[in-house]
Write an enzyme that holds these catalytic residues in place. Sequence first.
Site, PDB file in Angstrom:
ATOM      1  N   ARG A  95       0.830  -1.216   0.000  1.00  0.00           N
ATOM      2  CA  ARG A  95       0.000   0.000   0.000  1.00  0.00           C
ATOM      3  C   ARG A  95       0.863   1.265   0.000  1.00  0.00           C
ATOM      4  NH1 ARG A  95      -5.144  -1.979   3.697  1.00  0.00           N
ATOM      5  NH2 ARG A  95      -6.446  -2.373   1.883  1.00  0.00           N
ATOM      6  N   LYS A 137     -18.555 -18.348   1.061  1.00  0.00           N
ATOM      7  CA  LYS A 137     -20.014 -18.337   1.241  1.00  0.00           C
ATOM      8  C   LYS A 137     -20.775 -17.568   0.180  1.00  0.00           C
ATOM      9  CE  LYS A 137     -19.934 -18.763   6.225  1.00  0.00           C
ATOM     10  NZ  LYS A 137     -20.181 -18.046   7.478  1.00  0.00           N
ATOM     11  N   GLY A 187      -8.715  -9.340  -0.494  1.00  0.00           N
ATOM     12  CA  GLY A 187      -7.533  -9.817   0.225  1.00  0.00           C
ATOM     13  C   GLY A 187      -7.130 -11.247  -0.117  1.00  0.00           C
ATOM     14  N   GLY A 221     -12.939  -4.575   0.700  1.00  0.00           N
ATOM     15  CA  GLY A 221     -14.361  -4.211   0.793  1.00  0.00           C
ATOM     16  C   GLY A 221     -14.799  -3.260  -0.312  1.00  0.00           C
TER      17      GLY A 221
HETATM   18  P1  AMP Z   1     -13.781 -15.492   0.894  1.00  0.00           P
HETATM   19  O1  AMP Z   1     -13.206 -14.764   2.085  1.00  0.00           O
HETATM   20  O2  AMP Z   1     -15.269 -15.552   0.877  1.00  0.00           O
HETATM   21  O3  AMP Z   1     -13.189 -15.028  -0.428  1.00  0.00           O
HETATM   22  O4  AMP Z   1     -13.343 -17.012   1.080  1.00  0.00           O
HETATM   23  C1  AMP Z   1     -12.040 -17.454   1.045  1.00  0.00           C
HETATM   24  C2  AMP Z   1     -11.956 -18.696   1.867  1.00  0.00           C
HETATM   25  O5  AMP Z   1     -12.792 -19.708   1.319  1.00  0.00           O
HETATM   26  C3  AMP Z   1     -10.566 -19.267   1.895  1.00  0.00           C
HETATM   27  O6  AMP Z   1     -10.138 -19.323   3.236  1.00  0.00           O
HETATM   28  C4  AMP Z   1     -10.730 -20.663   1.297  1.00  0.00           C
HETATM   29  O7  AMP Z   1      -9.950 -21.631   1.926  1.00  0.00           O
HETATM   30  C5  AMP Z   1     -12.180 -20.938   1.551  1.00  0.00           C
HETATM   31  N1  AMP Z   1     -12.684 -21.976   0.634  1.00  0.00           N
HETATM   32  C6  AMP Z   1     -12.729 -21.924  -0.695  1.00  0.00           C
HETATM   33  N2  AMP Z   1     -13.223 -23.075  -1.204  1.00  0.00           N
HETATM   34  C7  AMP Z   1     -13.489 -23.896  -0.164  1.00  0.00           C
HETATM   35  C8  AMP Z   1     -14.011 -25.204  -0.058  1.00  0.00           C
HETATM   36  N3  AMP Z   1     -14.372 -25.927  -1.124  1.00  0.00           N
HETATM   37  N4  AMP Z   1     -14.153 -25.729   1.179  1.00  0.00           N
HETATM   38  C9  AMP Z   1     -13.794 -25.007   2.261  1.00  0.00           C
HETATM   39  N5  AMP Z   1     -13.300 -23.752   2.225  1.00  0.00           N
HETATM   40  C10 AMP Z   1     -13.144 -23.201   1.023  1.00  0.00           C
END
Ligand code: AMP
Length: 398
Positions: free
Chosen positions: A36, A197, A354, A377
Site C-alpha cells: 500500500r 459463502k 484480500g 471491501g
Molecule cells: P472469501 O473470504 O469468501 O473469499 O473465502 C475465502 C476462503 O474460502 C478461503 O479461506 C478458502 O480456503 C475458503 N474456501 C474456498 N473453497 C473452499 C471449499 N471448497 N471448502 C472449504 N473452504 C473453502
Amino acid sequence: MGWKTLDDMDLNGKRVLVRVDINVPIVEGVVTDSTRIRRLMPTVRDIIAAGGRPILLAHFGRPGGERRKNLSLNQLVPTLERAFGTKVLFVDDCVGPAAEEAAEALHPGEVLLLENTRFHAEETKNDPALAAGMARLGEVYCNDAFSAAHRAHSSTEAIARLLPSCAGRLMQAELEALEKALGKPQRPVTAVVGGAKVSTKLELLGNLIEKVDYLVIGGGMANTFLVAKGHSVGKSLAERIMKDTAAEIMAKAEAAGCTIVLPSDVVVAKKFESHAPHEVLPADRCPEDGMILDAGPESLTAIKAIFEKSRTVIWNGPLGAFELEPFDAATNAAALKAAALTRAGKLVSVAGGGDTVAALNASGAAGDFTYISTAGGAFLEWMEGKTLPGVAALMRNG
Ligand code: AMP
C-alpha cells in the site's frame, strides 16, 4: 469520469491534504507488507514535483475513537521516509493548533504525516466539524484511498465538500481499471467468484448476472449451488439454507443471458488438511463423508476454454481451499491461464480482495494481470454496483 485528477489542479505552493491508505500489516513493529505504501508513491512524487506540499491523512486499525499507542501512525515514519526518499514530519493529531502550525511550516519537498484519524470518534460518523478542522490544514484535497472509499467518513467524504478536490494517482488507476473491466468492458466478460459463502456475496452475484456473459462460481459457494441442483455434497462447506436463493440466481442468470459455470468434477478429501488423501469425482458423486475442496481437471479445462473466449475477466475469491496444498491447484492453474492470455494481449484481467490477491500472488500470476486492486471491501462494493461515498464526493466537488 466526473472527477478531477492531480493534473487538473493548481498545486504550486499549495498545502495538499492527501487521504491515503497506509493501513499496512505490522508484526512486532515491522511492516510485513508495504504494497500500500509503494502504491501511493506516484501521488506523493507528483504533488511534490508540481510544487505542492503533501499532508497525509490516514486511519490505522480500529482504535474506536481512543488514542491507542500501538495504533499511532508515528511508527510508520521511517518506512515512509525510505519509500518516498524525503523527510516525513509527524504531528500527533489530525486537527488542532499543532497540526495547523506544522502544516503551515512545511517546506517544499517535505511530507507531513498526521496522526490516526480514527483517534477521533467523530471520524467514522462523517462528522462535518471534524472535517472542517482537517480542511483548515490544506488548500486542496486529494483522495488516494480507494480502499477506504466505501466508507463515508470525515476524512473520505465530508472533507471533499469543503476544498477543491481530486483523485490521487492510485485512486485514478483503480477507478480507470474497474471502469474498463465492468463499466464499458470488451465482451465477452467473465466474472470468477469464489470463496467461502454465498451469503456474503449475494449482492455481488445479483449484480454480476446482469452485467457479465459468463459467471464462473467456485470454492465453498459452488457447493451451495450444487446442493440447489439436487446434488449431495457430503460434509463440504455449503450453506444449505441458501439453496433456494442459489436456485433463484441460476434462474435469473438464464433469463439475463448469463451462463453460470459450476464445477462438473471436484476434488474430494475426508479432511480439511494440506495433502489430505483425495480423489477426483463427478460433481454429483461426493460421498457422505467427503468434502469438496477444489474444482477438478475437467472443470478447469472448461474454465480455461471460457477464458480463451473472453476479452475481460474480473476475479474475486479462490476456486478452492487455496491455503491448503494441493487444493490450490484449480485457482493457480486458472490464474496462470488468465495471466498468459493477458500477457498475449488477448485479455483484460482485473482482480481484487484480500484472499484473491494472496492466491494470485502465491500462484505467480498476479504480475501479469492487467490490474490488481489494493482494495478488499471497496472492490467488492464496486463490483456489487454500489456507489462509493468517497468517489461520489469527488464528483460533487471538482
Ligand atoms: P472469501 O473470504 O469468501 O473469499 O473465502 C475465502 C476462503 O474460502 C478461503 O479461506 C478458502 O480456503 C475458503 N474456501 C474456498 N473453497 C473452499 C471449499 N471448497 N471448502 C472449504 N473452504 C473453502
